[in-house]
Design a protein around this motif. Structure first.
Motif, mmCIF file in Angstrom:
data_model
loop_
_atom_site.group_PDB
_atom_site.id
_atom_site.type_symbol
_atom_site.label_atom_id
_atom_site.label_comp_id
_atom_site.label_asym_id
_atom_site.label_seq_id
_atom_site.Cartn_x
_atom_site.Cartn_y
_atom_site.Cartn_z
ATOM 1 N N GLU A 82 0.835 -1.204 0.000
ATOM 2 C CA GLU A 82 0.000 0.000 0.000
ATOM 3 C C GLU A 82 0.869 1.253 0.000
ATOM 4 O OE1 GLU A 82 -3.192 2.222 2.962
ATOM 5 O OE2 GLU A 82 -3.101 0.039 2.953
ATOM 6 N N LYS A 83 0.478 2.227 -0.784
ATOM 7 C CA LYS A 83 1.135 3.536 -0.782
ATOM 8 C C LYS A 83 0.310 4.435 0.130
ATOM 9 C CE LYS A 83 4.060 2.381 -4.005
ATOM 10 N NZ LYS A 83 5.144 1.594 -3.536
ATOM 11 N N TYR A 84 0.904 4.845 1.227
ATOM 12 C CA TYR A 84 0.192 5.624 2.236
ATOM 13 C C TYR A 84 0.650 7.071 2.153
ATOM 14 C CZ TYR A 84 -1.855 6.820 6.757
ATOM 15 O OH TYR A 84 -2.605 7.390 7.763
ATOM 16 N N LEU A 85 -0.300 7.984 2.160
ATOM 17 C CA LEU A 85 0.006 9.403 2.088
ATOM 18 C C LEU A 85 0.228 9.942 3.496
ATOM 19 C CD1 LEU A 85 0.279 11.346 -0.250
ATOM 20 C CD2 LEU A 85 -2.089 11.994 0.060
ATOM 21 N N LEU A 86 1.469 10.285 3.802
ATOM 22 C CA LEU A 86 1.809 10.803 5.127
ATOM 23 C C LEU A 86 1.522 12.294 5.202
ATOM 24 C CD1 LEU A 86 5.091 8.807 5.584
ATOM 25 C CD2 LEU A 86 3.065 8.617 7.012
ATOM 26 N N PRO A 87 1.245 12.814 6.399
ATOM 27 C CA PRO A 87 0.932 14.235 6.566
ATOM 28 C C PRO A 87 2.111 15.125 6.136
ATOM 29 C CG PRO A 87 0.466 13.019 8.584
ATOM 30 C CD PRO A 87 1.163 12.080 7.658
ATOM 31 N N PRO A 88 1.826 16.248 5.481
ATOM 32 C CA PRO A 88 2.889 17.142 5.007
ATOM 33 C C PRO A 88 3.820 17.640 6.117
ATOM 34 C CG PRO A 88 0.783 17.760 4.050
ATOM 35 C CD PRO A 88 0.513 16.700 5.053
ATOM 36 N N ASP A 89 3.286 17.906 7.317
ATOM 37 C CA ASP A 89 4.148 18.396 8.394
ATOM 38 C C ASP A 89 5.172 17.340 8.815
ATOM 39 O OD1 ASP A 89 1.956 16.938 9.429
ATOM 40 O OD2 ASP A 89 2.133 17.888 11.395
ATOM 41 N N PHE A 90 4.766 16.089 8.810
ATOM 42 C CA PHE A 90 5.696 14.998 9.105
ATOM 43 C C PHE A 90 6.773 14.927 8.031
ATOM 44 C CE2 PHE A 90 6.960 10.609 8.197
ATOM 45 C CZ PHE A 90 7.568 10.265 9.395
ATOM 46 N N LEU A 91 6.356 15.004 6.779
ATOM 47 C CA LEU A 91 7.309 14.922 5.668
ATOM 48 C C LEU A 91 8.315 16.077 5.706
ATOM 49 C CD1 LEU A 91 4.883 13.760 2.838
ATOM 50 C CD2 LEU A 91 6.595 12.383 4.047
ATOM 51 N N MET A 92 7.858 17.265 6.112
ATOM 52 C CA MET A 92 8.769 18.405 6.213
ATOM 53 C C MET A 92 9.810 18.162 7.313
ATOM 54 S SD MET A 92 8.185 20.581 3.878
ATOM 55 C CE MET A 92 9.052 22.029 4.464
ATOM 56 N N GLU A 93 9.375 17.659 8.454
ATOM 57 C CA GLU A 93 10.312 17.377 9.546
ATOM 58 C C GLU A 93 11.337 16.327 9.140
ATOM 59 O OE1 GLU A 93 8.993 17.119 13.759
ATOM 60 O OE2 GLU A 93 6.990 17.424 12.887
ATOM 61 N N VAL A 94 10.867 15.311 8.452
ATOM 62 C CA VAL A 94 11.750 14.235 8.018
ATOM 63 C C VAL A 94 12.719 14.755 6.954
ATOM 64 C CG1 VAL A 94 11.837 12.004 6.843
ATOM 65 C CG2 VAL A 94 10.167 12.393 8.639
ATOM 66 N N MET A 95 12.237 15.616 6.075
ATOM 67 C CA MET A 95 13.095 16.180 5.040
ATOM 68 C C MET A 95 14.243 16.973 5.687
ATOM 69 S SD MET A 95 12.054 18.336 1.641
ATOM 70 C CE MET A 95 11.660 19.852 2.495
ATOM 71 N N GLU A 96 13.924 17.730 6.726
ATOM 72 C CA GLU A 96 14.958 18.487 7.440
ATOM 73 C C GLU A 96 15.969 17.547 8.084
ATOM 74 O OE1 GLU A 96 13.063 21.210 10.172
ATOM 75 O OE2 GLU A 96 11.896 22.119 8.539
ATOM 76 N N LEU A 97 15.480 16.494 8.717
ATOM 77 C CA LEU A 97 16.383 15.507 9.309
ATOM 78 C C LEU A 97 17.266 14.858 8.242
ATOM 79 C CD1 LEU A 97 14.110 13.583 11.849
ATOM 80 C CD2 LEU A 97 16.152 14.895 12.415
ATOM 81 N N ASN A 98 16.658 14.564 7.122
ATOM 82 C CA ASN A 98 17.340 13.885 6.020
ATOM 83 C C ASN A 98 18.439 14.765 5.424
ATOM 84 O OD1 ASN A 98 17.707 11.647 4.429
ATOM 85 N ND2 ASN A 98 16.007 12.089 3.059
ATOM 86 N N GLU A 99 18.190 16.066 5.343
ATOM 87 C CA GLU A 99 19.174 16.985 4.765
ATOM 88 C C GLU A 99 20.384 17.164 5.658
ATOM 89 O OE1 GLU A 99 16.946 20.549 3.987
ATOM 90 O OE2 GLU A 99 16.071 19.732 2.157
ATOM 91 N N GLU A 100 20.187 16.991 6.949
ATOM 92 C CA GLU A 100 21.260 17.232 7.912
ATOM 93 C C GLU A 100 21.848 15.925 8.443
ATOM 94 O OE1 GLU A 100 19.257 19.459 10.900
ATOM 95 O OE2 GLU A 100 18.606 21.003 9.497
ATOM 96 N N LEU A 101 21.856 14.887 7.644
ATOM 97 C CA LEU A 101 22.328 13.594 8.135
ATOM 98 C C LEU A 101 23.782 13.661 8.595
ATOM 99 C CD1 LEU A 101 20.802 10.896 5.760
ATOM 100 C CD2 LEU A 101 20.164 11.439 8.082
ATOM 101 N N THR A 102 23.966 13.317 9.856
ATOM 102 C CA THR A 102 25.301 13.235 10.448
ATOM 103 C C THR A 102 25.319 12.011 11.351
ATOM 104 O OG1 THR A 102 24.676 14.522 12.410
ATOM 105 C CG2 THR A 102 25.528 15.771 10.507
ATOM 106 N N ALA A 103 26.414 11.809 12.016
ATOM 107 C CA ALA A 103 26.513 10.680 12.947
ATOM 108 C C ALA A 103 25.510 10.815 14.086
ATOM 109 C CB ALA A 103 27.926 10.585 13.500
ATOM 110 N N GLU A 104 25.178 12.053 14.455
ATOM 111 C CA GLU A 104 24.228 12.285 15.548
ATOM 112 C C GLU A 104 22.774 12.177 15.086
ATOM 113 O OE1 GLU A 104 26.768 14.796 14.957
ATOM 114 O OE2 GLU A 104 28.017 13.523 16.212
#
Length: 159
Positions: A82-104
């Motif tokens: 199933e392809k589930y549509l996640l809430p935009p606010d969640f996706l924005m938070e994850v995108m920020e985390l994803n852009e700043e990937l570090t060891a921490e």
């Protein structure tokens, strides 16, 4: 027969691991193909099928995420692939985390996962098949997909 029935366990999102293990060994003694070497071909085939089902059920029921997925599928609330549509606010938070990937980042992602789990913790840990509502199960479904999304990022960190 579903996996909860096979293991004689109550339908739950939080399976009792000790009862699961105990029942698994019981079922393996009963259906393991090695005990059917002198049986008819049909009996051997049935034992092989049941032993395989027991192993598959154990794999699913001992893993919390797999149990959530399985129960949602049992309830007809989740389709395979199933392809589930996640809430935009969640996706924005994850995108920020994803852009700043570090060891921490792993710590931040795990903290984020704990935060989203808190919204469904009581539903999962105090699951009551007779009282659960579809709305509550849909919250668990959203949690499942969010966690899956976060796990993909953690997996990328490990590479």
């Amino acid at each position: 027969m579903n996996y909860f029935e096979l293991f004689d366990l109550p339908v739950s999102l939080n399976v009792d691991k000790s009862k699961l293990a105990k029942k698994y060994f019981e079922l393996q003694k009963k259906y393991h193909p090695d005990y059917f070497t002198q049986a008819t071909e049909a009996e051997q085939e049935e034992a092989l099928e049941k032993s395989s089902a027991v192993n598959k059920a154990l794999k699913i029921l001992k893993d919390k995420d797999s149990t959530i997925k399985y129960l949602l599928q049992l309830k007809g609330l989740l389709e395979e692939e199933e392809k589930y549509l996640l809430p935009p606010d969640f996706l924005m938070e994850v995108m920020e985390l994803n852009e700043e990937l570090t060891a921490e980042s792993a710590t931040a992602i795990n903290d984020f996962e704990k935060d989203i789990y808190s919204g469904v913790q009581s539903i999962i840990e105090q699951y009551d098949a007779a009282a659960i509502t579809t709305a509550e199960l849909l919250k668990v479904k959203e949690y499942y997909f969010k966690k899956k999304y976060l796990q993909r990022i953690l997996d990328r960190l490990d590479d």
